[in-house]
Motif scaffolding. Sequence first.
Motif, PDB file in Angstrom:
ATOM      1  N   THR A  37       6.185  51.927  13.376  1.00  0.00           N
ATOM      2  CA  THR A  37       5.286  51.243  14.292  1.00  0.00           C
ATOM      3  C   THR A  37       4.467  52.282  15.041  1.00  0.00           C
ATOM      4  OG1 THR A  37       5.100  49.804  16.228  1.00  0.00           O
ATOM      5  CG2 THR A  37       7.116  51.115  16.042  1.00  0.00           C
ATOM      6  N   LYS A  38       3.219  51.967  15.328  1.00  0.00           N
ATOM      7  CA  LYS A  38       2.363  52.973  15.950  1.00  0.00           C
ATOM      8  C   LYS A  38       2.568  53.092  17.451  1.00  0.00           C
ATOM      9  CE  LYS A  38      -1.843  50.407  16.946  1.00  0.00           C
ATOM     10  NZ  LYS A  38      -3.279  50.437  16.821  1.00  0.00           N
ATOM     11  N   TYR A  39       3.191  52.107  18.081  1.00  0.00           N
ATOM     12  CA  TYR A  39       3.277  52.104  19.538  1.00  0.00           C
ATOM     13  C   TYR A  39       4.458  52.892  20.099  1.00  0.00           C
ATOM     14  CZ  TYR A  39      -0.395  48.678  19.237  1.00  0.00           C
ATOM     15  OH  TYR A  39      -1.587  48.056  18.968  1.00  0.00           O
ATOM     16  N   THR A  40       5.514  53.078  19.335  1.00  0.00           N
ATOM     17  CA  THR A  40       6.678  53.772  19.868  1.00  0.00           C
ATOM     18  C   THR A  40       6.966  55.089  19.165  1.00  0.00           C
ATOM     19  OG1 THR A  40       8.135  52.541  18.375  1.00  0.00           O
ATOM     20  CG2 THR A  40       7.782  51.614  20.574  1.00  0.00           C
ATOM     21  N   GLN A  41       6.323  55.355  18.075  1.00  0.00           N
ATOM     22  CA  GLN A  41       6.553  56.575  17.307  1.00  0.00           C
ATOM     23  C   GLN A  41       6.113  57.799  18.112  1.00  0.00           C
ATOM     24  OE1 GLN A  41       7.934  56.554  14.242  1.00  0.00           O
ATOM     25  NE2 GLN A  41       7.856  58.752  13.979  1.00  0.00           N
ATOM     26  N   ASP A  42       6.931  58.849  18.103  1.00  0.00           N
ATOM     27  CA  ASP A  42       6.568  60.108  18.744  1.00  0.00           C
ATOM     28  C   ASP A  42       5.533  60.800  17.855  1.00  0.00           C
ATOM     29  OD1 ASP A  42       6.351  62.485  20.117  1.00  0.00           O
ATOM     30  OD2 ASP A  42       8.363  63.195  19.627  1.00  0.00           O
ATOM     31  N   VAL A  43       4.306  60.901  18.316  1.00  0.00           N
ATOM     32  CA  VAL A  43       3.238  61.488  17.517  1.00  0.00           C
ATOM     33  C   VAL A  43       3.012  62.967  17.849  1.00  0.00           C
ATOM     34  CG1 VAL A  43       2.067  59.317  17.013  1.00  0.00           C
ATOM     35  CG2 VAL A  43       1.447  60.595  19.070  1.00  0.00           C
ATOM     36  N   ARG A  44       3.878  63.534  18.671  1.00  0.00           N
ATOM     37  CA  ARG A  44       3.746  64.961  18.987  1.00  0.00           C
ATOM     38  C   ARG A  44       3.813  65.836  17.735  1.00  0.00           C
ATOM     39  NH1 ARG A  44       8.115  65.371  23.211  1.00  0.00           N
ATOM     40  NH2 ARG A  44       8.378  67.373  22.220  1.00  0.00           N
ATOM     41  N   PRO A  45       4.731  65.570  16.768  1.00  0.00           N
ATOM     42  CA  PRO A  45       4.718  66.395  15.552  1.00  0.00           C
ATOM     43  C   PRO A  45       3.383  66.333  14.807  1.00  0.00           C
ATOM     44  CG  PRO A  45       6.771  65.173  15.695  1.00  0.00           C
ATOM     45  CD  PRO A  45       5.865  64.645  16.776  1.00  0.00           C
ATOM     46  N   LEU A  46       2.753  65.179  14.800  1.00  0.00           N
ATOM     47  CA  LEU A  46       1.440  65.025  14.166  1.00  0.00           C
ATOM     48  C   LEU A  46       0.400  65.888  14.871  1.00  0.00           C
ATOM     49  CD1 LEU A  46      -0.536  63.480  12.225  1.00  0.00           C
ATOM     50  CD2 LEU A  46      -0.802  61.836  14.104  1.00  0.00           C
TER      51      LEU A  46
END
Length: 152
Positions: free
Chosen positions: A16-25
């Motif tokens: 899901t896009k709302y809770t995923q940690d996107v820091r690695p991205l």
Amino acid sequence: MDDETRFMIAQQVADTKYTQDVRPLFREAKEIAGKRPLTLISDGAQNFQEACVKEYFTMATPRTKHIRHIHLKGDHNNNKMERLNGEIRDREKTMRGIKKMDTAILTGYQLYHNYFREHQGLVGKTPAELAGIKIEGHNKWMTVIQQAAMQN
């Protein structure tokens, strides 16, 4: 994705896009580009704001400007990124879903998008061509495969 060239820099698969940690991205994009972005355009999801602060915040100028107010028409939008997401979803449908988070299919699609697919919005050029990256040879796929094999 670079806004001018449409070059896909980094990718991350999420449930899901709302809770995923996107820091690695964001970290991967910064490492690949060799710098942090001057401007980051995203939708209003809070996880993007948190990742932007944690990965890109600095006291030095220029600072990364995070634009979160998105409009389909107007001063800022993420239409190019949403278009790419739609292309990937279309590909995923024909595969009946992505079975593994680390699938090579997405890396292959990233190569196709950046180096082989001519974009109408780029006047028939590829993102790589617009970024000044040339692939020499009669068969671009073969050239890329051969170059990748020589790197290992």
